[in-house]
Write a protein that holds these residues in place. Structure first.
Motif, PDB file in Angstrom:
ATOM      1  N   TRP A  98       7.917   7.140   2.261  1.00 41.33           N
ATOM      2  CA  TRP A  98       6.875   6.305   1.522  1.00 41.33           C
ATOM      3  C   TRP A  98       5.612   6.055   2.389  1.00 41.33           C
ATOM      4  O   TRP A  98       4.622   5.476   2.025  1.00 41.33           O
ATOM      5  N   GLY A  99       5.512   6.539   3.634  1.00 43.33           N
ATOM      6  CA  GLY A  99       4.702   6.288   4.714  1.00 43.33           C
ATOM      7  C   GLY A  99       3.098   6.743   4.202  1.00 43.33           C
ATOM      8  O   GLY A  99       2.200   6.153   4.941  1.00 43.33           O
ATOM      9  N   GLU A 100       3.120   7.582   3.596  1.00 47.18           N
ATOM     10  CA  GLU A 100       1.713   8.149   3.080  1.00 47.18           C
ATOM     11  C   GLU A 100       0.987   7.401   2.012  1.00 47.18           C
ATOM     12  O   GLU A 100      -0.427   7.257   2.141  1.00 47.18           O
ATOM     13  N   ARG A 101       1.434   6.440   1.078  1.00 48.42           N
ATOM     14  CA  ARG A 101       0.974   5.737   0.179  1.00 48.42           C
ATOM     15  C   ARG A 101       1.288   4.088   0.260  1.00 48.42           C
ATOM     16  O   ARG A 101       0.553   3.594  -0.433  1.00 48.42           O
ATOM     17  N   PHE A 102       2.462   3.948   0.815  1.00 51.41           N
ATOM     18  CA  PHE A 102       2.734   2.537   0.564  1.00 51.41           C
ATOM     19  C   PHE A 102       2.880   1.583   1.991  1.00 51.41           C
ATOM     20  O   PHE A 102       3.298   2.457   3.011  1.00 51.41           O
ATOM     21  N   GLN A 103       2.886   0.358   1.977  1.00 50.80           N
ATOM     22  CA  GLN A 103       3.173  -0.495   3.099  1.00 50.80           C
ATOM     23  C   GLN A 103       4.511  -0.844   3.002  1.00 50.80           C
ATOM     24  O   GLN A 103       5.361  -1.102   1.934  1.00 50.80           O
ATOM     25  N   VAL A 104       5.403  -0.864   4.340  1.00 46.26           N
ATOM     26  CA  VAL A 104       6.813  -0.884   4.256  1.00 46.26           C
ATOM     27  C   VAL A 104       7.130  -1.693   5.580  1.00 46.26           C
ATOM     28  O   VAL A 104       6.612  -1.467   6.702  1.00 46.26           O
TER      29      VAL A 104
ATOM     30  N   ILE B 161       9.427  -2.565   0.433  1.00 47.74           N
ATOM     31  CA  ILE B 161       8.350  -1.578   0.091  1.00 47.74           C
ATOM     32  C   ILE B 161       7.514  -2.385  -1.091  1.00 47.74           C
ATOM     33  O   ILE B 161       7.786  -2.855  -1.999  1.00 47.74           O
ATOM     34  N   ASN B 162       6.201  -2.358  -0.746  1.00 47.27           N
ATOM     35  CA  ASN B 162       5.076  -2.957  -1.528  1.00 47.27           C
ATOM     36  C   ASN B 162       5.217  -2.046  -2.974  1.00 47.27           C
ATOM     37  O   ASN B 162       5.329  -0.956  -3.062  1.00 47.27           O
ATOM     38  N   SER B 163       5.126  -2.782  -4.072  1.00 48.09           N
ATOM     39  CA  SER B 163       5.026  -2.107  -5.126  1.00 48.09           C
ATOM     40  C   SER B 163       3.903  -1.394  -5.760  1.00 48.09           C
ATOM     41  O   SER B 163       3.671  -0.721  -6.694  1.00 48.09           O
ATOM     42  N   VAL B 164       2.736  -1.705  -4.923  1.00 50.72           N
ATOM     43  CA  VAL B 164       1.442  -1.135  -5.229  1.00 50.72           C
ATOM     44  C   VAL B 164       0.970  -0.388  -3.984  1.00 50.72           C
ATOM     45  O   VAL B 164       0.890  -0.852  -2.772  1.00 50.72           O
ATOM     46  N   SER B 165       0.526   0.927  -4.212  1.00 49.95           N
ATOM     47  CA  SER B 165      -0.049   1.531  -3.038  1.00 49.95           C
ATOM     48  C   SER B 165      -1.586   1.377  -2.685  1.00 49.95           C
ATOM     49  O   SER B 165      -2.293   1.011  -3.277  1.00 49.95           O
ATOM     50  N   PHE B 166      -1.558   1.158  -1.318  1.00 48.52           N
ATOM     51  CA  PHE B 166      -2.787   0.519  -0.663  1.00 48.52           C
ATOM     52  C   PHE B 166      -3.906   1.848  -0.844  1.00 48.52           C
ATOM     53  O   PHE B 166      -5.018   1.794  -0.552  1.00 48.52           O
ATOM     54  N   ILE B 167      -3.449   3.013  -0.975  1.00 53.28           N
ATOM     55  CA  ILE B 167      -4.197   4.172  -1.241  1.00 53.28           C
ATOM     56  C   ILE B 167      -5.107   4.423  -2.537  1.00 53.28           C
ATOM     57  O   ILE B 167      -6.208   4.432  -2.423  1.00 53.28           O
TER      58      ILE B 167
END
Length: 436
Positions: free
Chosen positions: A90-96, A113-119
């Motif tokens: 999940w590291g490429e797109r999400f805050q964990v 794991i955040n349900s919304v991508s920060f990217i």
């Protein structure tokens, strides 16, 4: 060996973040790291991402879990494995937020794991493919660190960690108890009818459909035999095994539901948690010097054999601490948690002082006091786990005892009815003979 799970979280994000970052479970945040966020400000950063993309509702996060076999991994290695898995998945797109909890008998990782991508603001998607990826990557990382893995996992045949562990150690699970009872009922039957009657004699309810299903005494759900135990437990498989019996063994005896606590037992307050545990252990035959080997153990007792050592330890704790009520149990747990917190603060202070020393060797020296604190924390946490288990288990034990007593009362009632009919028939025969 590790077990992985993931599920969506609805409601409040802060509840999940606060749970995974609990200082008493993570060695005062020693085993807590963030991916694309900082653990201390993870809640604010995740909420900011949601507001940025206008997606503050619905599923707020996903909670993933990775559990390791007891004694197989160190906290440092477990946390490293968890961080590697989260970074790759999940590291490429999400805050964990990745944390390692040490508060139970086995070390385990939690992932918030955040349900919304920060990217790109896209939603996190969880499906069977993701679950397989988690399991495969977890097994790969475990193998790289010299840990055991589950070989050839079968779809639809996943086991809980406790069940896998019990089977590995040769301890019974409730499924193994059902399987053993069915095997015994087959071995002691010459016909299908005898097989079903044998199961009913030991308290099972039988349902015949596409598959044979049985419901153990005291359980709510039926167990489908062929689905759980294989082809030998289909209609054809059971019939074949019955026909292979050269002669029927003795009929399966009816279960022994137990009796009230013996008078020789040390007195305990009536209705206390300690008395409840004493009663349950008595039904197990724990206090009997010469227990009859022919006495059949009730299913509700047999399924707890894998927890027997824990139940004995919990009973001894209740006796030693003089705990009689739920309120006293809660107060004792709160006292233990306060002691744990105080020791963790003291240890943190000692470590901070050691880091301030100029000599690089000073920080690596093992402090006798820290070793003493670690030993005390281990015992305190063990006692906290026992208390938590008592709080969960006591209600279950009470229900089991009530169910066994109810079943025993039904058996006695049926026996009285049957004896009454036999007696009435004998009197009628005697009167008929007299008239002749």
């Amino acid at each position: 060996m590790s077990v992985t799970k993931i599920w969506p979280v609805k409601g409040r994000l802060d509840h999940l973040v606060n749970y995974v970052l609990n200082p008493t479970k993570t060695e005062q945040m020693l085993y807590a790291t963030g991916i694309n966020c900082t653990p201390q400000s993870a809640l604010a950063e995740m909420n900011a991402t949601k507001r940025l993309f206008g997606k503050t509702g619905g599923t707020v996060a996903f909670h993933a879990y990775q559990s390791f076999a007891k004694g197989e991994v160190s906290p440092e290695a477990a946390h490293k494995i968890g961080h590697q898995m989260a970074q790759e998945l999940w590291g490429e797109r999400f805050q964990v937020v990745v944390t390692t909890h040490l508060d139970r008998g086995h070390i385990h990782n939690h992932f918030a794991i955040n349900s919304v991508s920060f990217i790109d603001g896209q939603r996190f998607h969880s499906d069977a493919k993701l679950y397989r990826s988690m399991r495969q990557l977890s097994d790969k990382l475990c193998a790289e660190h010299g840990l055991s893995v589950v070989l050839n996992p079968q779809p639809g045949k996943a086991q809980q960690y406790g069940e896998w562990k019990a089977e590995r150690e040769g301890k019974p699970t409730w499924r193994s108890v059902v399987k053993a009872d069915v095997d015994e009922a087959i071995a002691k039957a010459m016909t299908d009818r005898q097989f079903y009657q044998n199961l009913k004699n030991i308290g099972y309810e039988v349902k015949q459909g596409k598959d044979i299903s049985v419901r153990p005494p005291g359980k709510e759900r039926f167990v489908r035999l062929a689905r759980n135990f294989g082809d030998e437990y289909t209609y054809e498989g059971i019939t074949r095994r019955i026909l292979a019996n050269k002669r029927a063994l003795l009929p399966v005896p009816k279960p022994h539901a137990g009796a009230p606590c013996p008078k020789k037992m040390p007195p305990m307050p009536k209705g206390s948690v300690a008395a409840l545990y004493r009663h349950y252990l008595y039904l197990f035959g724990y206090y009997e010097r010469d227990s009859s080997p022919d006495k059949r153990m009730h299913f509700l007792l047999a399924e707890d054999l894998c927890h027997f050592e824990d139940i004995v330890a919990e009973s001894k704790l209740l006796d030693e601490r003089g705990i009689g009520t739920d309120k006293e149990l809660l107060a004792h747990m709160e006292s233990l948690e306060a002691d744990i917190l105080a020791l963790c603060v003291e240890r943190k202070t000692i470590r901070a002082k050691a880091r301030k020393q100029q000599s690089p060797e000073a920080g690596r020296l093992r402090s006798p006091r820290i070793e003493q604190i670690n030993a005390q924390l281990k015992e305190l946490r063990r006692e906290v786990r026992h208390c938590a288990n008592i709080a969960k288990r006591s209600g279950v034990l009470e229900e089991k005892i009530a169910e066994m007593e109810r079943q025993q009362a039904e058996l006695e009632k049926r026996k009285e009815t049957r004896d009454g009919r036999i007696g009435a028939g004998s009197r009628a025969d005697s009167a008929h003979d007299a008239r002749r």
